[in-house]
Design a protein around this motif. Structure first.
Motif, PDB file in Angstrom:
ATOM      1  N   ASN A  51      -9.805 -34.369 -39.556  1.00  0.00           N
ATOM      2  CA  ASN A  51      -9.755 -34.553 -38.117  1.00  0.00           C
ATOM      3  C   ASN A  51      -8.686 -33.642 -37.502  1.00  0.00           C
ATOM      4  OD1 ASN A  51     -10.536 -35.691 -35.713  1.00  0.00           O
ATOM      5  ND2 ASN A  51      -9.399 -37.576 -35.996  1.00  0.00           N
ATOM      6  N   PHE A  52      -7.500 -33.604 -38.107  1.00  0.00           N
ATOM      7  CA  PHE A  52      -6.427 -32.739 -37.613  1.00  0.00           C
ATOM      8  C   PHE A  52      -6.774 -31.258 -37.778  1.00  0.00           C
ATOM      9  CE2 PHE A  52      -3.401 -36.434 -38.165  1.00  0.00           C
ATOM     10  CZ  PHE A  52      -3.253 -36.637 -36.798  1.00  0.00           C
ATOM     11  N   TYR A  78      -9.740 -30.018 -37.468  1.00  0.00           N
ATOM     12  CA  TYR A  78     -10.631 -29.697 -36.362  1.00  0.00           C
ATOM     13  C   TYR A  78      -9.920 -29.770 -35.020  1.00  0.00           C
ATOM     14  CZ  TYR A  78     -14.495 -28.555 -39.177  1.00  0.00           C
ATOM     15  OH  TYR A  78     -15.304 -27.893 -40.049  1.00  0.00           O
ATOM     16  N   LYS A  79      -8.827 -30.500 -34.970  1.00  0.00           N
ATOM     17  CA  LYS A  79      -7.991 -30.469 -33.768  1.00  0.00           C
ATOM     18  C   LYS A  79      -7.437 -29.068 -33.585  1.00  0.00           C
ATOM     19  CE  LYS A  79      -3.732 -32.285 -31.830  1.00  0.00           C
ATOM     20  NZ  LYS A  79      -2.590 -33.174 -32.015  1.00  0.00           N
ATOM     21  N   SER A  80      -6.967 -28.501 -34.667  1.00  0.00           N
ATOM     22  CA  SER A  80      -6.432 -27.143 -34.621  1.00  0.00           C
ATOM     23  C   SER A  80      -7.524 -26.136 -34.263  1.00  0.00           C
ATOM     24  CB  SER A  80      -5.810 -26.794 -35.971  1.00  0.00           C
ATOM     25  OG  SER A  80      -5.397 -25.459 -35.990  1.00  0.00           O
ATOM     26  N   ALA A 118      -8.305 -26.380 -30.637  1.00  0.00           N
ATOM     27  CA  ALA A 118      -7.250 -25.766 -29.829  1.00  0.00           C
ATOM     28  C   ALA A 118      -7.407 -24.247 -29.795  1.00  0.00           C
ATOM     29  CB  ALA A 118      -5.881 -26.143 -30.381  1.00  0.00           C
ATOM     30  N   LYS A 162      -9.656 -32.412 -26.534  1.00  0.00           N
ATOM     31  CA  LYS A 162      -8.792 -32.260 -27.699  1.00  0.00           C
ATOM     32  C   LYS A 162      -7.803 -33.429 -27.771  1.00  0.00           C
ATOM     33  CE  LYS A 162      -8.086 -27.979 -26.442  1.00  0.00           C
ATOM     34  NZ  LYS A 162      -7.565 -26.629 -26.322  1.00  0.00           N
ATOM     35  N   ARG A 163      -7.256 -33.807 -26.626  1.00  0.00           N
ATOM     36  CA  ARG A 163      -6.291 -34.899 -26.586  1.00  0.00           C
ATOM     37  C   ARG A 163      -6.955 -36.229 -26.972  1.00  0.00           C
ATOM     38  NH1 ARG A 163      -5.611 -38.269 -22.792  1.00  0.00           N
ATOM     39  NH2 ARG A 163      -6.533 -37.019 -21.158  1.00  0.00           N
ATOM     40  N   TYR A 204      -8.650 -36.062 -30.856  1.00  0.00           N
ATOM     41  CA  TYR A 204      -7.791 -35.780 -32.005  1.00  0.00           C
ATOM     42  C   TYR A 204      -6.401 -36.365 -31.910  1.00  0.00           C
ATOM     43  CZ  TYR A 204     -11.512 -32.595 -33.167  1.00  0.00           C
ATOM     44  OH  TYR A 204     -12.721 -32.076 -33.475  1.00  0.00           O
ATOM     45  N   SER A 205      -6.194 -37.332 -31.069  1.00  0.00           N
ATOM     46  CA  SER A 205      -4.858 -37.925 -31.005  1.00  0.00           C
ATOM     47  C   SER A 205      -4.721 -39.064 -31.975  1.00  0.00           C
ATOM     48  CB  SER A 205      -4.568 -38.394 -29.587  1.00  0.00           C
ATOM     49  OG  SER A 205      -5.550 -39.298 -29.145  1.00  0.00           O
TER      50      SER A 205
END
Length: 191
Positions: free
Chosen positions: A167-168, A170-172, A175, A186-187, A190-191
């Motif tokens: 998950n993190f 794919y957050k990157s 971004a 994104k917030r 992926y928070s």
């Protein structure tokens, strides 16, 4: 489960398509013509309602098509008997969700994706509970196999941790690849 989200949009699309077909029928057209000719106050309301059905139909059909692309991943999450092998599903599933966010005309709101992510997490929790139930752990401990109980618990934590790590990841990626107006996505996702 995520299947409920897909089924919701499939049913909504079917219902709205049926209503749309009825609104295209000869009887409705005749009624609308009479309303226009008589300059009825209902004419504007009817036209607004008809436009609303048309717009909602487009949204439901688009969402149904987009969500079809993640059906195979949901089926794997819900049906895999080998809990540790679920890690193989995380990357392609989250990548597909990212593509849906970027390409969908309607299924690209944080509210929609939060529901989807919640359903995915619930499915993962259900699978984890099947893999390592309280009864299994207690039986292993009673049978002097505490090391196997610890191994199962560690494996569960590793799989869940892998989901979080993916998950993190794919957050990157989001971004780096998403547009500036995707900040809310994104917030939320992926928070």
């Amino acid at each position: 489960t995520p299947d409920a989200e897909i089924e919701f949009w499939r049913n909504k699309a079917n219902n709205l398509n049926s209503i749309f077909e009825q609104l295209q029928g000869q009887c409705i057209r005749r009624t609308l013509r009479i309303l226009v000719q008589s300059k009825s106050t209902y004419c504007t309301t009817f036209a607004r309602s008809r436009k609303g059905v048309f717009t909602a139909r487009l949204e439901a059909n688009d969402n149904t098509i987009c969500l079809q692309s993640i059906v195979p991943w949901f089926e794997e999450i819900n049906s895999k008997d080998d809990f540790p092998s679920l890690v193989d599903v995380f990357k392609p599933m989250l990548y597909t969700i990212l593509l849906i966010w970027k390409k969908s005309k309607y299924y690209n709101t944080p509210a929609r994706l939060v529901v989807l992510m919640r359903e995915i997490c619930n499915s993962l929790i259900e699978q984890a509970c099947r893999y390592v139930s309280e009864e299994q752990i207690l039986n292993l401990i009673e049978n002097d196999e505490a090391n196997l109980a610890v191994d199962k618990l560690n494996t569960t934590l590793l799989v869940c941790g892998e989901f979080r790590a993916t998950n993190f990841e794919y957050k990157s990626k989001a971004a780096n690849k998403c547009l500036k107006n995707d900040e809310e996505y994104k917030r939320m996702l992926y928070s």
